[in-house]
Design a protein around this motif. Structure first.
Motif, PDB file in Angstrom:
ATOM      1  N   VAL A 126      73.097  48.393 101.204  1.00  0.00           N
ATOM      2  CA  VAL A 126      71.994  49.301 101.528  1.00  0.00           C
ATOM      3  C   VAL A 126      72.542  50.407 102.415  1.00  0.00           C
ATOM      4  O   VAL A 126      73.509  50.209 103.151  1.00  0.00           O
ATOM      5  N   PHE A 127      71.929  51.559 102.340  1.00  0.00           N
ATOM      6  CA  PHE A 127      72.408  52.658 103.176  1.00  0.00           C
ATOM      7  C   PHE A 127      71.274  53.550 103.630  1.00  0.00           C
ATOM      8  O   PHE A 127      70.291  53.753 102.929  1.00  0.00           O
ATOM      9  N   MET A 128      71.438  54.017 104.857  1.00  0.00           N
ATOM     10  CA  MET A 128      70.502  54.970 105.416  1.00  0.00           C
ATOM     11  C   MET A 128      70.935  56.351 104.964  1.00  0.00           C
ATOM     12  O   MET A 128      72.118  56.694 105.046  1.00  0.00           O
ATOM     13  N   VAL A 144      69.182  52.860  93.688  1.00  0.00           N
ATOM     14  CA  VAL A 144      68.247  52.061  92.893  1.00  0.00           C
ATOM     15  C   VAL A 144      66.855  52.690  92.968  1.00  0.00           C
ATOM     16  O   VAL A 144      66.401  53.040  94.062  1.00  0.00           O
ATOM     17  N   PRO A 145      66.168  52.848  91.846  1.00  0.00           N
ATOM     18  CA  PRO A 145      64.765  53.269  91.910  1.00  0.00           C
ATOM     19  C   PRO A 145      63.926  52.126  92.470  1.00  0.00           C
ATOM     20  O   PRO A 145      63.591  51.166  91.763  1.00  0.00           O
ATOM     21  N   GLY A 174      63.821  56.198  97.827  1.00  0.00           N
ATOM     22  CA  GLY A 174      64.026  55.911  99.236  1.00  0.00           C
ATOM     23  C   GLY A 174      62.787  55.339  99.893  1.00  0.00           C
ATOM     24  O   GLY A 174      61.670  55.787  99.636  1.00  0.00           O
ATOM     25  N   SER A 175      62.980  54.333 100.733  1.00  0.00           N
ATOM     26  CA  SER A 175      61.893  53.782 101.531  1.00  0.00           C
ATOM     27  C   SER A 175      61.939  54.470 102.885  1.00  0.00           C
ATOM     28  O   SER A 175      62.938  54.349 103.620  1.00  0.00           O
ATOM     29  N   PRO A 176      60.904  55.222 103.261  1.00  0.00           N
ATOM     30  CA  PRO A 176      60.943  55.982 104.517  1.00  0.00           C
ATOM     31  C   PRO A 176      61.209  55.089 105.728  1.00  0.00           C
ATOM     32  O   PRO A 176      60.550  54.069 105.923  1.00  0.00           O
ATOM     33  N   TYR A 351      68.081  53.314 101.195  1.00  0.00           N
ATOM     34  CA  TYR A 351      68.426  53.296  99.777  1.00  0.00           C
ATOM     35  C   TYR A 351      69.219  52.030  99.468  1.00  0.00           C
ATOM     36  O   TYR A 351      69.831  51.432 100.354  1.00  0.00           O
ATOM     37  N   ILE A 352      69.254  51.667  98.185  1.00  0.00           N
ATOM     38  CA  ILE A 352      70.036  50.514  97.731  1.00  0.00           C
ATOM     39  C   ILE A 352      71.091  50.975  96.735  1.00  0.00           C
ATOM     40  O   ILE A 352      70.812  51.760  95.816  1.00  0.00           O
ATOM     41  N   ASN A 353      72.290  50.469  96.925  1.00  0.00           N
ATOM     42  CA  ASN A 353      73.407  50.723  96.015  1.00  0.00           C
ATOM     43  C   ASN A 353      73.137  50.018  94.681  1.00  0.00           C
ATOM     44  O   ASN A 353      72.901  48.812  94.651  1.00  0.00           O
TER      45      ASN A 353
END
Length: 466
Positions: A126-128, A144-145, A174-176, A351-353
């Motif tokens: 996961v990444f910011m 990833v959507p 993206g999840s805020p 976000y997710i890789n």
């Protein structure tokens, strides 16, 4: 930066410096999905994405995941990222989160992640990332959507506009995590002693800042992010919007920077330096340099993100000021235009890789970060604006930081990040504005060159090629 905040911001190309560890802006600066100024809030989403039909690989309650995140605020055990991880692992003891400290330069961070993920790396899980990334990362399958894995109801808790800004071609990537916006900070004690009032116009700010410097009351007047990087695009957008301009048309197909508003914005930004209101070195300042200068008591005014109030008065973050010395207000505007001015929208998403081996655990972590425990930590302890409506409107949160009381009074303007070509578009803006600030190009020549480069960027067929 981020855009930003410190992301940044934003995101921003931030250099590691002693003293304050800021929050990303981003340069953390961000987009709400429209290129025109908005009033009071980001653009509301009229429809939520359908989602939740895909099953996530791995276990939702166990496993090891890696989290790439740029520095936020605090150091050592007080590092916001460390605090969040430790709190999460207490609730989910069978999920171990390892921190990968990412670059504080939002462009370097973006390029590094894009290279790793496009090469098939499973790290980070996961990444910011900056709120301006969804279009480019979505176009290149670098994230990833998330809306494929979570129900539509998940997105309803976020403040208006944030989900729209995280959406590309109908899917949310993206999840805020937290929101940023620009604020004007000032030394209440210096202004009171000089019988000055907090400026509501850019012209008033320039006069007060230069006067305080000339009278020997402070070393620098007004410090801000003027280096050639994403953070300068964030700053420029505030001047441009206050002058009544916009960078592109509504569908991002045409640059509209060859305008009187853009010329006024760049001309004034240069005059801040030539008048002595801002130091010449501001052309090399990113969020940390501006923050450290103000936090150390060496500037009367600071343009920065919402983390700056807490950083300025927190010794562990390098701040040497007291709460009684620091004031905060919405951004000024140009004389003759409605007040207040515009604050650029920034912020950071999770976000997710796509190559992660444990998307289920990744989702558990991301969902937790958007929950009340994590959002309270970010808001009350570190001064970030929550993305969750219930948290950002909580009286205890509003009362915990003077910045949160100013938020409802601000007017917001996004960057034109709804196109995959945004990185090239932003580069066209900040490189040419910086040239004008440094005196290597006249404001009119810089605007002409900016329009030409922006037109080329928007007519590109690279689809945001990295």
């Amino acid at each position: 930066m981020g855009s930003r905040r410190y992301p940044r911001r934003h995101a921003w190309q931030l250099t590691a410096v002693a003293g304050v560890v800021g929050a990303l802006a981003l340069v953390g600066c961000g987009s709400s999905g429209t290129s025109s100024p908005s009033s009071g809030s980001t653009t509301s989403s009229t429809a939520l994405p359908a989602g939740g039909s895909s099953s996530a690989a791995g276990s939702a309650t166990s496993g090891s995941i890696s989290w790439s995140a740029s520095p936020l605020s605090g150091t050592g055990a007080n590092d916001a990222r460390t605090v969040l991880i430790n709190t999460f692992e207490k609730q989910y003891p069978n999920i171990h989160v390892s921190l990968i400290s990412a670059s504080t330069d939002t462009d370097t961070n973006r390029a590094t992640l894009a290279t790793q993920i496009s090469g098939g790396s499973t790290t980070p899980d996961v990444f910011m990332g900056d709120v301006i990334w969804p279009a480019q990362f979505g176009a290149h399958q670098l994230a990833v959507p998330l809306s494929d894995y979570v129900p539509a109801s998940y997105w309803t808790k976020f403040a208006p506009g944030l989900v729209t800004g995280a959406t590309y071609k109908g899917k949310v990537y993206g999840s805020p995590l937290f929101e940023d916006q620009g604020f004007m900070y000032y030394r209440k004690d210096l202004l009171a002693a000089a019988h000055m009032t907090p400026p509501t116009t850019w012209q008033q700010l320039e006069t007060e800042a230069s006067t305080l410097v000339k009278d020997g009351k402070v070393k620098y007047g007004f410090v801000w992010e003027g280096d050639s990087y994403e953070g300068l695009t964030c700053n420029f957008m505030e001047y441009l919007a206050s002058a009544g301009g916009s960078p592109t048309n509504a569908d991002y197909s045409k640059a509209t920077l060859d305008s009187a508003a853009a010329t006024q914005a760049v001309t004034f930004m240069r005059s801040l330096i030539t008048s002595g209101a801002s130091p010449a070195a501001v052309t090399t300042f990113q969020e940390p340099q501006a923050m450290n200068t103000f936090g150390a008591g060496n500037a009367a005014f600071l343009r920065n993100w919402d983390y700056a109030y807490t950083a300025a008065i927190t010794p562990s973050s390098g701040g040497k000021l007291t709460a009684s010395q620091v004031g905060v207000e919405p951004m000024p505007t140009f004389t003759g235009h409605p007040t207040p001015g515009y604050s650029n929208i920034g912020g950071w998403n999770m976000y997710i890789n796509p190559h992660s081996k444990n998307i289920a655990a990744d989702l558990t972590f991301i969902k937790w970060l958007s929950g009340p425990t994590a959002q309270d930590i970010l808001s009350k302890r570190y001064g970030f604006i929550s993305t969750v409506t219930a948290v950002r409107t909580d009286p205890s949160v509003i009362g915990s930081n003077p910045v949160f009381a100013v938020v409802p009074k601000t007017r917001l303007v996004p960057r034109p990040a709804g196109t995959p070509e945004y990185p090239a578009l932003s580069t066209a803006i900040y490189q040419n504005v910086n040239a004008a600030l440094a005196g290597s190009a006249s404001p009119s020549a810089a605007v002409s060159s900016m329009q030409s480069a922006a037109t080329s960027a928007l007519s590109s067929t690279s689809n945001g090629g990295l």
